[in-house]
Write an enzyme that holds these catalytic residues in place. Structure first.
Site, PDB file in Angstrom:
ATOM      1  N   GLU A 181      76.574  38.715  23.203  1.00  0.00           N
ATOM      2  CA  GLU A 181      77.455  38.189  24.255  1.00  0.00           C
ATOM      3  C   GLU A 181      77.563  36.667  24.175  1.00  0.00           C
ATOM      4  OE1 GLU A 181      79.191  40.388  25.656  1.00  0.00           O
ATOM      5  OE2 GLU A 181      77.918  42.015  24.927  1.00  0.00           O
ATOM      6  N   GLY A 206      77.204  48.057  27.778  1.00  0.00           N
ATOM      7  CA  GLY A 206      75.962  47.305  27.705  1.00  0.00           C
ATOM      8  C   GLY A 206      76.064  45.930  28.315  1.00  0.00           C
ATOM      9  N   ALA A 207      77.181  45.246  28.060  1.00  0.00           N
ATOM     10  CA  ALA A 207      77.344  43.883  28.561  1.00  0.00           C
ATOM     11  C   ALA A 207      78.791  43.457  28.343  1.00  0.00           C
ATOM     12  CB  ALA A 207      76.391  42.925  27.850  1.00  0.00           C
ATOM     13  N   GLU A 213      81.221  39.691  27.987  1.00  0.00           N
ATOM     14  CA  GLU A 213      81.095  38.278  27.665  1.00  0.00           C
ATOM     15  C   GLU A 213      81.870  37.337  28.569  1.00  0.00           C
ATOM     16  OE1 GLU A 213      84.502  39.854  24.920  1.00  0.00           O
ATOM     17  OE2 GLU A 213      82.625  40.602  25.741  1.00  0.00           O
ATOM     18  N   ASN A 214      82.031  37.636  29.843  1.00  0.00           N
ATOM     19  CA  ASN A 214      82.740  36.722  30.730  1.00  0.00           C
ATOM     20  C   ASN A 214      82.142  35.320  30.602  1.00  0.00           C
ATOM     21  OD1 ASN A 214      83.791  39.227  31.983  1.00  0.00           O
ATOM     22  ND2 ASN A 214      81.766  39.303  32.912  1.00  0.00           N
ATOM     23  N   GLU A 223      87.697  44.198  31.068  1.00  0.00           N
ATOM     24  CA  GLU A 223      88.184  44.462  29.717  1.00  0.00           C
ATOM     25  C   GLU A 223      88.567  45.941  29.558  1.00  0.00           C
ATOM     26  OE1 GLU A 223      86.837  42.961  25.325  1.00  0.00           O
ATOM     27  OE2 GLU A 223      85.349  44.055  26.470  1.00  0.00           O
TER      28      GLU A 223
END
Length: 876
Positions: free
Chosen positions: A315, A280-281, A283-284, A132
């Site tokens: 997420e 932080g993370a 969302e795949n 992203e």
């Protein structure tokens, strides 16, 4: 223009011309563990139909990589390639074609594309992706824009001892001897930035989540069964806490299943914790990636665990908001991030043990939004994003925290059930598609029966925060002495980007508090609405009729319970009351709103930073909400470093350090309060008037490696730790995280030679990974070192454009923001006249055509420097 940039207009033209049917990608990662192999073979097959004979395809091979062959329907094809974009002419029009693109792509050390990491603990190699907003093209050729969605099929050749995961489960694993081919099933329609891969000798554990599937609001006869996995490096396996992680994950799947009315659509749900992660993370779908800082190898407070739960649920919400339904372009980034940020907190409070999740949201998360909204680069939640470089900059506090705050207010406005009904309608109507703002508003309006167009215009399409201030008029007559004649909320509501009045509506509560034997007690709670309207002399006055005749309170708290989004000011009486008695107020949400107001007052130079720090030292020890304690002590540390005048800094640091030591002495070692106050003390060491005589001996034995290295870094910055001592601490436990901490501590030593060496090393292109650059920048800018590094201000300004050109964007952003000069105020001068402020403003004037992302960083850092200098001047 940078050839790797993609404009919104170009993306729209491509969407109009191309119908994308499928991606198939094959990667050969068999040599990934060999550090001499800097690139890997990659082949992409794009099945599409075009209405134009020319097609542009995105691919970035990196230095030493690039294309090795292109064919169309099996025939070799002429092409033009500029290092980022492949242009093909004479493509058959109006019928399906298959374009095959072969190339070599680079392993990354910046967290972009396919990142490669070697674990120093055991020498094992790990790979993971982060794409992203537009870095899938660093791994395979594609049409890199969110609205061109297609099924994605991946095949990976990897060493046989490796584990490999992607968005879907593997359909087949084929033994090739020393390697294995992993063939993953096709995804549903998916944007390229959401495709994912993790490969290496990962440790992993699995459980199965089961529920009856739901279609709309009706129970289906079939059964939903989702395999849930947790993945991490082998050397971190002993610290993985699967029971808590599965507990939060299953609670979230239950909650979203029950409330979204659309079955989880991605087949499996892996959560992969990865090193050197930039965020932080991510969302795949089916393969969510998290920073491995969420694997607590050192003791963690409940605040840290609550933050991790919030991220897990954030997420997970993306599986619907963003993955199932995706914004057409990055203008509507809020359609996924604002909703996920809101849902992370909502689901935490509604479905997990962290039922007080809205308190840290009010006291901490929203501060990010308030800070971002006060900068000259503020923008509407629905922003104007002309290209990918602008998109990267808008993953900010406005898109996330302000958007979530506004959604919280909207839920209060339309009702929780109506809000979720609108979400269910939205998913059913636009599943696997791409949307814009009107699509969501239509679903919410249909469900709530309210016209939301004016709400959206005022809240989503304008910039800046409203400022709400209570004004109490006491009755003049002797008979009514001590009662309220009138309580008015004064509203300032100006869009700073246009100068126009906005007049946003607010639904909120006003709390009236009086001090007594039982503490600072709320005696009245008045719900009121501030209607939209025009101002008088720049302010709109909203009378609170219900307050008339009530006893004059010691504190009027506007936005009690934190219903709306606004900067809340306290009147003079209220401010003095809370500064003296805040620890006597029992409601943590009210304390959160008040601490937020006080911190804003520090940043606006309305409250001396030293007085804020004193309040934290006085009232922090009584704070029972560990998230709130974490936030206020962190802000106190920032106040000491940046907003307290240089001449008073050590004195103020001494006072806060003494308060921390008193709390440490009375706390159970390893407890939450013990950890928080130790973190305060360790960070203050370089700022103290005089180090304790036994400072080295005070490095806590308990508390884990993170806390020990915080102390060692502080001692190094204070000149009280030698390289030999730091080397010995690393030898005690040689892990990747400790190597990074060791590098930061070495960089923090207060000598000109060390600073010169760090400056030279961080500017070497490709020499260090993202985490290593962060550590060296942190050490370079250690507390109390502003005079030591002042000489680099000229080098910074003169080298800005070259630095931006020499480094990948992730590193360039770190250097531009992290090395921005931060001098102290010079007593007797105007902060606006500081030479560094003048020099950076001049640079902006002389470089109007510099990359927009670079200009934004310099603009924001200049504004923050002016704010710090002004606060220092006000406190002298």
């Amino acid at each position: 223009m940078n050839p790797s940039n993609v404009t919104r207009e170009k993306a729209r033209q491509r969407s109009d011309a191309v119908e994308l049917n499928e991606y198939a990608v094959e990667l050969d990662l068999s040599q990934a563990a060999d550090p001499a192999q800097t690139h890997f073979p990659t082949t992409s097959w794009l099945q599409l139909v075009t209405s134009e004979p020319t097609v542009e395809i995105d691919f970035i091979g990196g230095d030493g990589g690039g294309l090795t062959g292109v064919s169309v329907d099996g025939e070799l094809h002429e092409r033009h390639y500029d290092g980022a974009r492949l242009t093909l002419h004479d493509i058959p029009v109006g019928r399906p074609v298959v374009i095959e693109i072969r190339g070599r792509a680079a392993y990354s050390r910046t967290g972009q594309g396919l990142h490669r990491f070697v674990d120093p603990t055991d020498g094992e190699t790990y790979l993971y992706t982060h794409f992203e907003p537009a870095d899938a093209r660093r791994m395979y050729a594609n049409l890199e824009q969110p609205d061109l969605k297609a099924p994605f099929r991946l095949s990976v050749i990897a060493p046989s001892q490796w584990q490999v995961t992607s968005n879907q489960a593997a359909e087949a694993t084929i033994d090739l001897g020393d390697e294995t081919r992993h063939e993953f099933g096709p995804t549903p329609e998916l944007s390229t930035y959401l495709t994912a891969l993790a490969a290496g000798p990962y440790h992993h554990v699995h459980r199965t989540w089961q529920r009856a599937a739901t279609t709309g609001t009706d129970e289906a006869a079939d059964h939903l069964s989702i395999e849930v996995g947790l993945w991490c490096r082998q050397s971190l396996a002993e610290h993985l806490d699967p029971e808590e992680l599965f507990e939060i994950t299953f609670a979230g799947l239950d909650f979203f299943h029950d409330n979204f009315g659309y079955p989880y659509p991605w087949g499996k749900y892996d959560q992969v914790f990865v090193p050197e992660y930039n965020i932080g993370a991510m969302e795949n779908p089916g393969c969510v990636t998290f920073t491995e800082r969420y694997i607590f190898s050192s003791p963690a407070t409940q605040a840290q665990r609550q933050g991790r739960a919030n991220t897990i649920l954030h997420e997970m919400a993306h599986m619907w908001f963003g993955d199932l339904v995706t914004p057409q372009w990055w203008d509507d980034l809020w359609l996924k991030e604002s909703f996920a940020d809101y849902m992370g907190t909502h689901a935490s409070a509604a479905a997990t043990r962290f039922t007080d999740a809205w308190v840290p949201f009010a006291g901490g998360r929203k501060l990010w939004a308030y800070v971002q909204d006060s900068l000259p680069t503020t923008h509407p939640i629905v922003a104007d994003i002309p290209d990918l470089e602008a998109a990267r900059q808008n993953f900010d506090g406005i898109t996330y925290a302000k958007g979530a705050s506004v959604l919280k207010q909207l839920v209060r406005f339309v009702g929780t059930e109506e809000f979720f009904a609108g979400a269910r309608d939205y998913f059913q109507r636009y599943a696997f598609g791409s949307t814009t703002l009107p699509d969501l508003l239509d679903s919410l309006s249909r469900a709530s029966g309210r016209d939301l167009s004016q709400w959206a215009t005022r809240w989503l399409e304008t910039a800046g925060p409203d400022v709400l201030t209570p004004v109490v008029t006491e009755a003049a007559s002797a008979q009514r002495s001590g009662t309220i004649e009138e309580l008015v909320i004064e509203q300032q509501s100006v869009d700073p980007t246009t100068g126009a009045w906005v007049g946003r509506p607010h639904r909120l509560q006003v709390g009236l508090y009086r001090s007594g034997a039982d503490g600072l007690v709320r005696t009245e709670l008045i719900e009121t609405e501030l209607a939209a309207g025009e101002p008088t002399e720049g302010v709109r006055r909203h009378p609170v009729a219900e307050a008339a005749g009530l006893p004059v309170p010691d504190l009027v708290l506007v936005n009690d319970d934190d219903w709306t989004y606004a900067l809340v000011r306290l009147d003079d009486r209220g401010r003095e009351t809370v500064l003296a008695q805040l620890s006597r107020l029992g409601d943590p949400m009210a304390r959160a709103v008040i601490w937020s107001s006080l911190w804003t007052a520090v940043r606006e130079a309305e409250l001396p930073a030293a007085r804020f720090v004193q309040a934290v030292a006085e009232h922090g020890p009584a704070e029972t909400d560990i998230s709130l304690l974490t936030t206020i002590t962190r802000n106190a540390g920032t106040a000491v470093r940046r907003y307290v005048p240089a001449g008073r800094r050590s004195e103020v640091a001494d006072g806060l350090y003494a308060a921390a030591q008193a709390q440490i002495a009375g706390a159970q070692p390893g407890s939450d309060g013990w950890l928080v106050w130790h973190r305060v003390a360790g960070a203050l060491l370089p700022l103290l008037t005089e180090l304790p005589a036994d400072a080295v001996a005070q490095v806590p034995a308990e508390g884990g490696d993170d806390l020990r290295w915080l102390y060692w870094s502080g001692l190094a910055a204070a000149g009280d730790a030698t390289p030999e001592q730091l080397d010995a601490e690393l030898a005690r436990k040689d892990t990747f995280d400790n190597r990074v901490n060791h590098l930061g501590a070495l960089s923090a030593r207060p000598t000109p030679e060390v600073k010169a060496d760090v400056w030279q090393r961080v500017h070497q292109p490709g020499a260090y990974s993202n985490d290593e650059v962060d550590a060296m920048i942190g050490g370079f800018n250690a507390p109390a070192h502003s005079g030591l590094v002042a000489r680099y201000a000229v080098d910074y300004i003169q080298g800005l454009e070259q630095t931006w050109a020499d480094h990948p964007m992730e590193i360039a952003e770190r250097l531009a923001a992290g090395l921005f000069p931060r001098p102290d105020h010079e007593p007797g001068t105007d902060p606006a006249d500081h030479p560094v402020v003048g020099a950076t403003q001049e640079w902006l004037e002389l470089h109007p055509d510099a990359p927009g992302a670079l200009r934004r960083i310099v603009t924001e850092e200049t504004a923050e420097l002016q704010r710090a200098l002004t606060a220092q001047a006000a406190g002298e």
